[in-house]
Design a protein around this motif. Sequence first.
Motif, PDB file in Angstrom:
ATOM      1  N   THR A   7       0.856  -1.198   0.187  1.00 55.77           N
ATOM      2  CA  THR A   7      -0.094   0.036   0.060  1.00 55.77           C
ATOM      3  C   THR A   7       0.740   1.153   0.022  1.00 55.77           C
ATOM      4  OG1 THR A   7      -0.260  -0.121   2.463  1.00 55.77           O
ATOM      5  CG2 THR A   7      -1.760  -1.125   1.148  1.00 55.77           C
ATOM      6  N   ARG A   8       1.965   1.322   0.501  1.00 59.47           N
ATOM      7  CA  ARG A   8       2.858   2.360   0.730  1.00 59.47           C
ATOM      8  C   ARG A   8       3.397   2.574  -0.754  1.00 59.47           C
ATOM      9  NH1 ARG A   8       5.322   6.505   0.468  1.00 59.47           N
ATOM     10  NH2 ARG A   8       6.857   7.327   1.510  1.00 59.47           N
ATOM     11  N   PHE A   9       3.706   1.773  -1.482  1.00 59.67           N
ATOM     12  CA  PHE A   9       4.471   1.970  -2.932  1.00 59.67           C
ATOM     13  C   PHE A   9       3.660   2.004  -3.898  1.00 59.67           C
ATOM     14  CE2 PHE A   9       8.234   0.580  -0.339  1.00 59.67           C
ATOM     15  CZ  PHE A   9       8.875   1.747  -0.122  1.00 59.67           C
ATOM     16  N   ASN A  10       2.119   1.874  -3.597  1.00 62.18           N
ATOM     17  CA  ASN A  10       1.072   1.972  -4.561  1.00 62.18           C
ATOM     18  C   ASN A  10       1.184   0.915  -5.590  1.00 62.18           C
ATOM     19  OD1 ASN A  10      -0.002   4.071  -3.466  1.00 62.18           O
ATOM     20  ND2 ASN A  10       1.311   5.691  -4.607  1.00 62.18           N
ATOM     21  N   MET A  11       1.576  -0.255  -5.048  1.00 67.38           N
ATOM     22  CA  MET A  11       1.505  -1.767  -5.970  1.00 67.38           C
ATOM     23  C   MET A  11       0.255  -2.531  -5.985  1.00 67.38           C
ATOM     24  SD  MET A  11       5.578  -2.484  -5.063  1.00 67.38           S
ATOM     25  CE  MET A  11       5.212  -4.149  -5.480  1.00 67.38           C
ATOM     26  N   THR A  12      -0.849  -1.898  -5.833  1.00 69.77           N
ATOM     27  CA  THR A  12      -1.991  -2.598  -5.912  1.00 69.77           C
ATOM     28  C   THR A  12      -2.269  -3.004  -7.176  1.00 69.77           C
ATOM     29  OG1 THR A  12      -3.245  -0.466  -5.756  1.00 69.77           O
ATOM     30  CG2 THR A  12      -2.765  -1.505  -3.588  1.00 69.77           C
ATOM     31  N   GLU A  13      -1.841  -2.494  -8.246  1.00 66.25           N
ATOM     32  CA  GLU A  13      -2.161  -2.796  -9.569  1.00 66.25           C
ATOM     33  C   GLU A  13      -1.756  -4.156  -9.894  1.00 66.25           C
ATOM     34  OE1 GLU A  13      -0.222  -0.064  -9.182  1.00 66.25           O
ATOM     35  OE2 GLU A  13      -1.386   1.308  -9.432  1.00 66.25           O
ATOM     36  N   LEU A  14      -0.571  -4.572  -8.990  1.00 69.86           N
ATOM     37  CA  LEU A  14      -0.257  -6.220  -9.429  1.00 69.86           C
ATOM     38  C   LEU A  14      -1.308  -6.953  -9.079  1.00 69.86           C
ATOM     39  CD1 LEU A  14       3.413  -5.645  -7.842  1.00 69.86           C
ATOM     40  CD2 LEU A  14       2.577  -5.966  -9.976  1.00 69.86           C
ATOM     41  N   PHE A  15      -2.251  -6.651  -8.065  1.00 67.56           N
ATOM     42  CA  PHE A  15      -3.029  -7.698  -7.655  1.00 67.56           C
ATOM     43  C   PHE A  15      -4.590  -7.533  -8.274  1.00 67.56           C
ATOM     44  CE2 PHE A  15      -0.286  -7.183  -4.024  1.00 67.56           C
ATOM     45  CZ  PHE A  15       0.166  -8.357  -4.087  1.00 67.56           C
ATOM     46  N   SER A  16      -4.513  -6.400  -9.245  1.00 70.62           N
ATOM     47  CA  SER A  16      -6.041  -6.187  -9.840  1.00 70.62           C
ATOM     48  C   SER A  16      -5.869  -7.087 -10.964  1.00 70.62           C
ATOM     49  CB  SER A  16      -6.122  -4.845 -10.311  1.00 70.62           C
ATOM     50  OG  SER A  16      -5.144  -4.626 -11.252  1.00 70.62           O
ATOM     51  N   LYS A  17      -7.205  -7.081 -11.853  1.00 69.92           N
ATOM     52  CA  LYS A  17      -7.304  -8.090 -12.980  1.00 69.92           C
ATOM     53  C   LYS A  17      -6.879  -7.331 -14.232  1.00 69.92           C
ATOM     54  CE  LYS A  17     -10.143 -11.413 -10.754  1.00 69.92           C
ATOM     55  NZ  LYS A  17     -11.518 -12.033 -10.824  1.00 69.92           N
ATOM     56  N   GLU A  18      -6.616  -6.141 -14.155  1.00 64.08           N
ATOM     57  CA  GLU A  18      -6.283  -5.241 -15.261  1.00 64.08           C
ATOM     58  C   GLU A  18      -5.154  -5.559 -16.101  1.00 64.08           C
ATOM     59  OE1 GLU A  18      -7.446  -1.171 -14.224  1.00 64.08           O
ATOM     60  OE2 GLU A  18      -9.476  -1.745 -13.716  1.00 64.08           O
ATOM     61  N   ASP A  19      -4.731  -5.308 -17.117  1.00 63.06           N
ATOM     62  CA  ASP A  19      -3.520  -5.272 -17.680  1.00 63.06           C
ATOM     63  C   ASP A  19      -2.769  -3.972 -17.825  1.00 63.06           C
ATOM     64  OD1 ASP A  19      -3.978  -7.947 -18.690  1.00 63.06           O
ATOM     65  OD2 ASP A  19      -4.479  -7.600 -20.805  1.00 63.06           O
ATOM     66  N   PHE A  20      -1.600  -3.837 -17.409  1.00 64.40           N
ATOM     67  CA  PHE A  20      -0.988  -2.672 -17.210  1.00 64.40           C
ATOM     68  C   PHE A  20       0.442  -2.602 -17.725  1.00 64.40           C
ATOM     69  CE2 PHE A  20       0.064  -4.627 -13.381  1.00 64.40           C
ATOM     70  CZ  PHE A  20       1.200  -4.054 -13.054  1.00 64.40           C
ATOM     71  N   SER A  21       1.187  -1.250 -17.528  1.00 66.09           N
ATOM     72  CA  SER A  21       2.631  -1.458 -18.130  1.00 66.09           C
ATOM     73  C   SER A  21       3.065  -0.132 -16.916  1.00 66.09           C
ATOM     74  CB  SER A  21       2.772  -0.972 -19.290  1.00 66.09           C
ATOM     75  OG  SER A  21       2.527  -1.718 -20.402  1.00 66.09           O
ATOM     76  N   LEU A  22       4.349  -0.557 -16.577  1.00 66.53           N
ATOM     77  CA  LEU A  22       5.080   0.284 -15.383  1.00 66.53           C
ATOM     78  C   LEU A  22       6.503   0.414 -16.047  1.00 66.53           C
ATOM     79  CD1 LEU A  22       4.725   1.432 -12.614  1.00 66.53           C
ATOM     80  CD2 LEU A  22       5.662  -0.663 -11.927  1.00 66.53           C
ATOM     81  N   ILE A  23       6.857   1.705 -15.964  1.00 68.94           N
ATOM     82  CA  ILE A  23       8.358   2.037 -16.304  1.00 68.94           C
ATOM     83  C   ILE A  23       8.984   2.482 -15.165  1.00 68.94           C
ATOM     84  CG2 ILE A  23       9.997   3.397 -17.737  1.00 68.94           C
ATOM     85  CD1 ILE A  23       7.555   3.695 -19.750  1.00 68.94           C
ATOM     86  N   LYS A  24      10.184   1.880 -14.703  1.00 66.63           N
ATOM     87  CA  LYS A  24      10.814   2.275 -13.653  1.00 66.63           C
ATOM     88  C   LYS A  24      12.056   2.902 -14.132  1.00 66.63           C
ATOM     89  CE  LYS A  24      11.702  -0.803 -10.731  1.00 66.63           C
ATOM     90  NZ  LYS A  24      12.211  -1.996  -9.883  1.00 66.63           N
ATOM     91  N   ASN A  25      12.515   3.901 -13.381  1.00 66.89           N
ATOM     92  CA  ASN A  25      13.645   5.025 -13.890  1.00 66.89           C
ATOM     93  C   ASN A  25      13.703   5.225 -15.407  1.00 66.89           C
ATOM     94  OD1 ASN A  25      14.382   4.484 -11.172  1.00 66.89           O
ATOM     95  ND2 ASN A  25      15.526   2.515 -11.617  1.00 66.89           N
ATOM     96  N   PRO A  26      12.710   5.926 -15.836  1.00 65.71           N
ATOM     97  CA  PRO A  26      12.478   6.158 -17.045  1.00 65.71           C
ATOM     98  C   PRO A  26      13.837   7.073 -17.643  1.00 65.71           C
ATOM     99  CG  PRO A  26      10.975   7.488 -16.115  1.00 65.71           C
ATOM    100  CD  PRO A  26      11.463   6.551 -15.029  1.00 65.71           C
ATOM    101  N   GLY A  27      14.374   6.695 -19.001  1.00 62.96           N
ATOM    102  CA  GLY A  27      15.400   7.571 -19.479  1.00 62.96           C
ATOM    103  C   GLY A  27      16.651   7.211 -18.945  1.00 62.96           C
ATOM    104  N   LYS A  28      16.850   6.553 -17.800  1.00 65.56           N
ATOM    105  CA  LYS A  28      18.147   6.222 -17.008  1.00 65.56           C
ATOM    106  C   LYS A  28      18.667   4.856 -17.575  1.00 65.56           C
ATOM    107  CE  LYS A  28      16.910   8.784 -13.263  1.00 65.56           C
ATOM    108  NZ  LYS A  28      16.844   8.950 -11.742  1.00 65.56           N
ATOM    109  N   GLU A  29      20.020   4.422 -17.276  1.00 66.68           N
ATOM    110  CA  GLU A  29      20.679   3.223 -17.584  1.00 66.68           C
ATOM    111  C   GLU A  29      20.028   2.004 -16.974  1.00 66.68           C
ATOM    112  OE1 GLU A  29      24.916   3.290 -16.898  1.00 66.68           O
ATOM    113  OE2 GLU A  29      25.181   5.176 -17.912  1.00 66.68           O
ATOM    114  N   ASN A  30      19.494   2.126 -15.953  1.00 68.80           N
ATOM    115  CA  ASN A  30      18.709   0.955 -15.229  1.00 68.80           C
ATOM    116  C   ASN A  30      17.400   1.050 -15.427  1.00 68.80           C
ATOM    117  OD1 ASN A  30      18.489   3.280 -13.435  1.00 68.80           O
ATOM    118  ND2 ASN A  30      18.868   2.104 -11.500  1.00 68.80           N
ATOM    119  N   MET A  31      16.756   1.327 -16.364  1.00 66.70           N
ATOM    120  CA  MET A  31      15.337   1.282 -16.649  1.00 66.70           C
ATOM    121  C   MET A  31      14.687   0.134 -16.886  1.00 66.70           C
ATOM    122  SD  MET A  31      13.332   3.568 -19.756  1.00 66.70           S
ATOM    123  CE  MET A  31      13.732   2.390 -21.142  1.00 66.70           C
ATOM    124  N   GLU A  32      13.643  -0.065 -16.347  1.00 67.36           N
ATOM    125  CA  GLU A  32      12.979  -1.453 -16.425  1.00 67.36           C
ATOM    126  C   GLU A  32      11.461  -1.142 -16.929  1.00 67.36           C
ATOM    127  OE1 GLU A  32      14.469  -4.785 -13.542  1.00 67.36           O
ATOM    128  OE2 GLU A  32      13.340  -3.341 -12.715  1.00 67.36           O
TER     129      GLU A  32
END
Length: 108
Positions: free
Chosen positions: A39-64
Amino acid sequence: MKRNRLLHTEGDSDPMGVVANLFDVAMVFAVALMVALVTRFNMTELFSKEDFSLIKNPGKENMEIITKEGETIHRYSPSKNQESSSKKGRKVGIAYELENGEIIYVPE
């Protein structure tokens, strides 16, 4: 004699009972910690049934890029050496961000 029987019951002779209680307390603490982190890091999307895309560290070398499609979760980490990577891509356009925050995509 009655008082002595109250102080020394059969339950007092089980030293593993204390370990079992400590294990139960540790499990409750671990579950509470996981719920708090989700709940702190707003990761509740992982448990929903909806499809989504998440970009971590956009534009940096360690982007995922993390995508969820149905029940499967895919992670993609772009590397500098694209020939050695099993996932290859190509540039399909350019995105520009305007002063008002709007983003315009221009295909090539």
